[in-house]
Design an enzyme around this catalytic site. Structure first.
Site, PDB file in Angstrom:
ATOM      1  N   LYS A  94      -9.522  -1.697   6.514  1.00  0.00           N
ATOM      2  CA  LYS A  94      -9.809  -3.124   6.062  1.00  0.00           C
ATOM      3  C   LYS A  94     -10.656  -3.892   7.284  1.00  0.00           C
ATOM      4  O   LYS A  94     -10.313  -3.657   8.584  1.00  0.00           O
ATOM      5  CB  LYS A  94      -8.707  -4.148   6.046  1.00  0.00           C
ATOM      6  CG  LYS A  94      -8.958  -5.525   5.827  1.00  0.00           C
ATOM      7  CD  LYS A  94      -7.945  -6.245   4.992  1.00  0.00           C
ATOM      8  CE  LYS A  94      -6.762  -6.617   6.150  1.00  0.00           C
ATOM      9  NZ  LYS A  94      -5.543  -7.479   5.232  1.00  0.00           N
TER      10      LYS A  94
ATOM     11  N   TRP B 274       0.820  -1.334   0.056  1.00  0.00           N
ATOM     12  CA  TRP B 274       0.118   0.103  -0.002  1.00  0.00           C
ATOM     13  C   TRP B 274       0.919   1.235   0.239  1.00  0.00           C
ATOM     14  O   TRP B 274       0.510   2.352  -0.466  1.00  0.00           O
ATOM     15  CB  TRP B 274      -1.003  -0.014   1.233  1.00  0.00           C
ATOM     16  CG  TRP B 274      -2.195  -0.889   0.916  1.00  0.00           C
ATOM     17  CD1 TRP B 274      -2.235  -1.863   0.139  1.00  0.00           C
ATOM     18  CD2 TRP B 274      -3.551  -0.590   1.735  1.00  0.00           C
ATOM     19  NE1 TRP B 274      -3.807  -2.411   0.200  1.00  0.00           N
ATOM     20  CE2 TRP B 274      -4.352  -1.632   0.997  1.00  0.00           C
ATOM     21  CE3 TRP B 274      -3.748   0.249   2.529  1.00  0.00           C
ATOM     22  CZ2 TRP B 274      -5.720  -1.615   1.380  1.00  0.00           C
ATOM     23  CZ3 TRP B 274      -5.361   0.084   2.892  1.00  0.00           C
ATOM     24  CH2 TRP B 274      -6.072  -0.952   2.485  1.00  0.00           C
TER      25      TRP B 274
END
EC number: 2.1.1.166
Length: 221
Positions: free
Chosen positions: A174, A62
């Protein structure tokens, strides 16, 4: 025998996964980069000039994706990115160019102070634009225990975002569908004007993994 069959099945799926192959070709450390890429392309999260914090960053895909987006700017000159990425994780992480990495538990005061100091320096004393959290607990298979662990990590990210985001900033976390999922969504709705649920194609079909996006902080009463 069943465990061996499961391991062989997972390995077969992993080796033949198109996102794994794409990550290898494009230099990303994990297929997770394409989850963020898809969400970013849909929601336009990452823009030049931003200060971004990546919670639970290891192995770093990421951070790699965010860094590459900030490098793709006319204002990114002399090998520098247009903006800043600050990454933190309990686990070690190989360096990512232009990304400041802190290894530690940001629940510990000394680590949290270091994170705050780095963020303030990167932002010039201002608040930040985007918080990303790919943090995930070790799941036990016990539903109520796993739900509590998932909610706890989402709460940590939410608390950090509340304290450090600009009013127009965004938080992406998440999460996993389970008994505590609706409560997490409701918390986001209490703190953000816009809340969206995302299930990118790069998330495996069998996984209960999903992502919650909050944008535009509500004023604190």
């Amino acid at each position: 025998m069943a465990k061996n069959k499961f391991n062989h099945s997972w390995l077969h799926d992993h080796i033949n996964d198109p996102y794994v192959k794409m990550a290898q070709r494009e230099g990303y450390r994990a297929r997770a980069a394409y989850k963020l890429k898809e969400i970013d392309e849909q929601d336009k999260l990452i823009r030049p000039g931003q200060v971004i914090v990546d919670l639970g960053a290891a192995p770093g895909s990421w951070s790699q994706y965010a860094r590459n987006k900030l490098a793709d700017s006319p204002r990114a000159k002399d090998g520098r990115i247009d903006g800043a990425v600050v990454a933190i994780d309990l686990l070690p992480m190989e360096p990512v160019a232009d990304v400041t990495f802190i290894q530690g538990d940001f629940r510990e005061e000394s680590v949290f102070r270091e994170l705050e100091s780095v963020v303030l320096d990167a932002s010039g004393g201002n608040k930040i634009d985007l918080v990303l959290s790919d943090m995930a607990p070790n799941l036990s298979g016990v539903a109520f225990a796993d739900a509590a662990r998932i909610e706890y990590l989402c709460d940590l990210a939410l608390e950090f975002a509340q304290a450090h985001l600009k009013p127009e900033g965004a938080l992406l976390v998440k999460c996993f569908h389970g008994s505590g999922y609706s409560q997490i969504v409701e918390k986001f709705k209490r703190h953000f004007k816009v809340v969206a649920k995302r299930k990118p194609k790069a998330s495996r079909d069998k996984s209960s993994e999903t992502f919650i996006l909050g944008r535009y902080l509500k004023a604190v009463d």
